[in-house]
Design an enzyme around this catalytic site. Structure first.
Site, PDB file in Angstrom:
ATOM      1  N   THR A  24       0.863  -1.180   0.000  1.00 23.45           N
ATOM      2  CA  THR A  24       0.000   0.000   0.000  1.00 23.45           C
ATOM      3  C   THR A  24       0.898   1.227   0.000  1.00 23.45           C
ATOM      4  O   THR A  24       2.068   1.154   0.346  1.00 23.45           O
ATOM      5  CB  THR A  24      -0.919  -0.011   1.243  1.00 23.45           C
ATOM      6  N   THR A  76      -3.542   1.121  -3.148  1.00 26.92           N
ATOM      7  CA  THR A  76      -2.992  -0.201  -2.840  1.00 26.92           C
ATOM      8  C   THR A  76      -3.265  -1.213  -3.946  1.00 26.92           C
ATOM      9  O   THR A  76      -4.238  -1.080  -4.693  1.00 26.92           O
ATOM     10  CB  THR A  76      -3.588  -0.732  -1.522  1.00 26.92           C
ATOM     11  N   GLU A 117      -2.658  -4.339  -2.525  1.00 26.18           N
ATOM     12  CA  GLU A 117      -2.784  -5.302  -1.426  1.00 26.18           C
ATOM     13  C   GLU A 117      -1.430  -5.863  -1.012  1.00 26.18           C
ATOM     14  O   GLU A 117      -0.685  -5.189  -0.318  1.00 26.18           O
ATOM     15  CB  GLU A 117      -3.761  -6.424  -1.757  1.00 26.18           C
ATOM     16  N   ASP A 156      -8.911  -9.327   1.045  1.00 25.98           N
ATOM     17  CA  ASP A 156      -9.369  -8.500   2.162  1.00 25.98           C
ATOM     18  C   ASP A 156     -10.776  -8.880   2.607  1.00 25.98           C
ATOM     19  O   ASP A 156     -11.259  -8.376   3.621  1.00 25.98           O
ATOM     20  CB  ASP A 156      -9.329  -7.019   1.782  1.00 25.98           C
ATOM     21  N   SER A 173     -11.567  -2.453   4.088  1.00 29.73           N
ATOM     22  CA  SER A 173     -10.203  -1.947   4.028  1.00 29.73           C
ATOM     23  C   SER A 173      -9.835  -1.269   5.333  1.00 29.73           C
ATOM     24  O   SER A 173     -10.704  -0.803   6.074  1.00 29.73           O
ATOM     25  CB  SER A 173     -10.077  -0.941   2.882  1.00 29.73           C
ATOM     26  N   GLY A 200       0.437  -0.386   5.456  1.00 30.91           N
ATOM     27  CA  GLY A 200       0.832  -1.409   6.422  1.00 30.91           C
ATOM     28  C   GLY A 200      -0.317  -2.272   6.892  1.00 30.91           C
ATOM     29  O   GLY A 200      -0.342  -2.699   8.045  1.00 30.91           O
ATOM     30  N   GLY A 201      -1.288  -2.532   6.003  1.00 26.89           N
ATOM     31  CA  GLY A 201      -2.369  -3.441   6.349  1.00 26.89           C
ATOM     32  C   GLY A 201      -3.197  -2.938   7.514  1.00 26.89           C
ATOM     33  O   GLY A 201      -3.510  -1.757   7.627  1.00 26.89           O
TER      34      GLY A 201
END
Length: 566
Positions: free
Chosen positions: A385, A403, A405, A425, A449, A471-472
């Protein structure tokens, strides 16, 4: 501005938090700035500002340049969310460019033949994970509303990088090495990034002629050059005939994609108003939940080096994420109790669960007003991302998180564009305990998200801070931590994003290795927390308004990113 129009832009619950914008305002910025996770992208944004472009123009140019130099993280094969503040009218708006599941997607897409959910490793590479990309439609929608330069001008920096070449730097080198074993099954992507049978070494100059050619077509013809015709046909074929996990995607799936305006989600923190993305992003709501709980504690008095601050933040974080994983999803498919989740009375009730003497160690979702009964099922991790921000001299702010992913998305590539693995996701398990999971796979649905582009206003309604991260699932806490550090502890934007992070996993609290937070380990353990210390793949970008009206950007020292002034 009429109250009717304001209601279109900001959730009704929080109309009183933002003063009604004036019909016209003088520019509020006496400077311009950009911040991005790669210097070459930041330079592309500054180049556009120097040509007289708007903040939106600069943000589009940065997104396109990142597609070239940071191909493992973001690009037009993925999607994103954009928050925009208009410096003249004071209007805040947001656009959802999140990917959608193709028509063939069903709730059991990630369930194995044994009735158990697939592992992430089995679901990630190949066709199963690819959603219909959204970034090109998002960019077009934003440019039509807020752009100043011609659409084609925004593509020129990225076209130069793709045609003339870009240097492999550390982040790209690390990403290529991480996925190298997987690429044995994906020979097409190897032709772009491998040299002599191995990932291109640091310092190698790479080119992407097919991407440059596609950029030229989109620049000349608009977004239909991506979503219709030969390019759409190639994307559909690439997914349908993927060497791993082939699954139907059609040209109709791409033709139907729309970027959508969304109501920003706004709420109070101290004397400020925090505004972020609403669903299908969980970012805005979850950030507001964390802040709404910690607001009941004297963090400013305790300071950043007091274990009590991090105990409270850690408890609020885990309570907020329990709600996130239970109630949030695409609002066109599930009823999301937005007002209930960020209702001050509800957050006060949740905050009361936090004891200063002992860790809760049992973090269950609450019962926010208006919520339907649901169960939680966690989505999978992500690592690819990028966030970038631009502020122009008219006071416009564009904060965009983009992003694909995971590193290199699905590992599929078409016309030089890496296709996302965004569908991972979704929650892999469609039902739990007999109840539907809010974030299960459905055709046309947008996966939940953590992306959290955020703009902050002072009590007079003036924007004073903007931040976002990569960073997720840590994105939410990177943003919340930066806001606490800036507004409670008085740190600059730069120092706020550089401050160490507290996160969590299935075993308990995780403190970022190599930061001042390591000193919190023993005190937190004394409160009953299970604590580990580990490195984290963090990357934030921000900007703040100084007292003299100048804006200055900030870039995470963990990344090669920079901020540039204009």
């Amino acid at each position: 501005m009429t109250s009717h129009l304001l209601r279109l832009l900001v959730p009704l619950t929080f109309l009183s938090l933002l003063p009604a914008p004036l019909a016209a305002r003088e520019p509020v910025s006496v400077s311009a700035t950009v911040s991005a996770a790669d210097p070459r992208a930041a330079e592309a944004g500054r180049e556009i500002l120097r040509q007289g472009g708007s903040a939106t123009d600069a943000a589009i140019a940065m997104m396109l340049a990142l597609n070239v130099v940071e191909p493992h993280n973001s690009g037009i094969g993925g999607g994103g969310f954009l928050m925009h503040h208009d410096g003249r009218t004071g209007v805040l708006e947001s656009i959802d460019g999140r990917e959608t599941a193709p028509a063939a997607a069903r709730p059991d897409r990630f369930m194995g033949e044994d009735g158990e959910p697939l592992s992430f490793r089995d679901a990630w590479p190949g066709g199963y994970s690819v959603g219909v990309p959204g970034n090109v439609r998002l960019a077009w929608h934003a440019h039509r509303k807020w752009g100043k330069l011609p659409w084609a001008a925004l593509f020129q920096p990225a076209i130069r990088l793709a045609e003339e070449g870009f240097e492999v730097r550390q982040r790209l080198d690390t990403a290529m090495k991480a996925v190298a074993p997987i690429w044995a099954d994906f020979p097409e992507i190897q032709t772009y990034f491998w040299v002599n049978g191995a990932p291109a070494a640091m310092g190698t100059m790479l080119k992407n002629p097919p991407l440059a050619a596609l950029f030229k077509r989109i620049a000349a013809e608009g977004p239909d050059a991506f979503y219709l015709g030969d390019n759409a046909k190639l994307i559909a074929q690439t997914v349908t005939q993927a060497p791993k996990n082939p699954v139907p995607m059609t040209e109709a799936d791409l033709a139907a994609y729309q970027a959508k305006p969304r109501k920003p989600v706004c709420g109070p923190y101290r004397s400020f108003t925090i505004c972020g993305m609403g669903p299908a992003s969980a970012g805005g709501i979850t950030v507001l939940q964390v802040l709404g709980m910690v607001e009941h504690f004297p963090l400013a008095k305790w300071g950043k080096d007091d274990p009590r601050s991090w105990h409270v933040i850690g408890e609020a974080m885990q309570l907020a994420y329990a709600d996130r994983d239970t109630y949030l999803g695409d609002p066109e498919f599930v009823q999301v109790p937005i007002a209930g989740l960020i209702d001050p009375a509800y957050l006060k009730q949740r905050s009361a669960l936090i004891s200063m003497g002992k860790a809760l160690n049992d973090y269950r979702p609450g019962s926010p007003p208006g919520a339907q009964v649901r169960t939680s099922a966690l989505p999978q991790p992500e690592s690819g991302t990028s966030h970038f921000v631009a502020v122009d001299r008219n006071g416009d702010i564009a904060a965009w998180t983009s992003t694909i992913e995971s590193f290199f998305g699905s590992q599929l590539i078409a016309n030089g564009v890496i296709l996302n693995n965004q569908l991972t996701d979704f929650s892999f398990t469609p039902e739990k305990n007999g109840a539907p999971v809010a974030n299960r796979v459905e055709a046309g649905k947008r996966p939940l998200s953590s992306m959290s582009p955020t703009i902050v206003y002072d009590s007079a309604g003036t924007p004073v801070f903007t931040v976002g991260a990569a960073g997720g699932k840590t994105i939410i806490m990177q943003v919340a931590k930066a806001l606490i550090a800036h507004f409670d502890w008085g740190l600059s934007a730069q120092d706020s994003i550089a401050l160490g992070l507290e996160f969590f996993n299935a075993d308990g609290i995780v403190l970022e290795k190599g930061t001042s937070l390591e000193a919190m380990k023993a005190p937190l353990e004394n409160l009953g927390h299970k604590v580990s210390v580990a490195p984290m793949g963090l990357k934030a970008n921000a900007a703040e308004r100084l007292p003299d009206g100048h804006w200055i950007g900030a870039a995470d020292p963990r990344s090669p990113g920079v901020s540039l002034q204009e």
